[in-house]
Design a protein around this motif. Structure first.
Motif: not given
Length: 165
Positions: A34-59
């Motif tokens: 067993v080793g004693q953990v001194i530090s643990r740093t989260p590693v993040y990665q930026q990823v692109t995700v497609p998302r549907q965006v809907c708007t409603q307008t008065q015509v």
């Protein structure tokens, strides 16, 4: 001395046990440490995700009319204009009655325009930060080591130690 015969069925399990013991002695042993953990740093990665965006307008759209109101108004206006005028004025009064009646009949038939709600949807690329793992610094036998771990190891980290001959 009596000769004793050894059957193949009794020899085989004994031979297998001897072979296993010999292999275990020749094989390098491993230990769980067993080793004693001194530090643990989260590693993040930026990823692109497609998302549907809907708007409603008065015509606003122009109303569709059948023309029946204008026709009825023209007939009624022409009849009224014809009844009011005399001589040459009768033709002018009839014409004014037809035009005025058509305009009035068209207004009576329906509204000038309609308002509708229109929905428009587009796909947009949104950026998200996703946790990829942890950079872990741990100590074992007086030395510090760094490793990338897929999940948070907690206060200790299990190590497989193989002695070097």
């Amino acid at each position: 001395m009596t000769a004793r015969s050894i059957s193949l069925t009794t020899l085989t399990p004994r031979l297998a046990g001897c072979l296993f013991a010999c292999l275990a002695i020749g094989h390098t042993a491993q230990a769980q440490e067993v080793g004693q953990v001194i530090s643990r740093t989260p590693v993040y990665q930026q990823v692109t995700v497609p998302r549907q965006v809907c708007t409603q307008t008065q015509v606003t759209t122009p109303a569709q009319t059948s023309g029946a109101g204008a026709a009825m108004g023209a007939i009624a206006g022409g009849a009224i204009g014809n009844a009011m005028g005399k001589g040459e004025g009768r033709a002018i009064a009839t014409m004014i009655g037809v035009i005025g009646g058509a305009i009035a009949g068209d207004k009576v038939e329906g509204p000038q325009s309609q308002t509708q709600t229109q929905q428009t949807c587009t796909t947009q690329q949104v950026y998200e930060n996703r946790l990829m793992g942890y950079n872990v610094v741990y100590e074992f036998a007086g030395k510090q080591y760094t490793v990338q771990w897929p999940k948070d190891p907690g206060p200790t980290i299990k190590l497989q130690i193989t002695p070097v001959n």
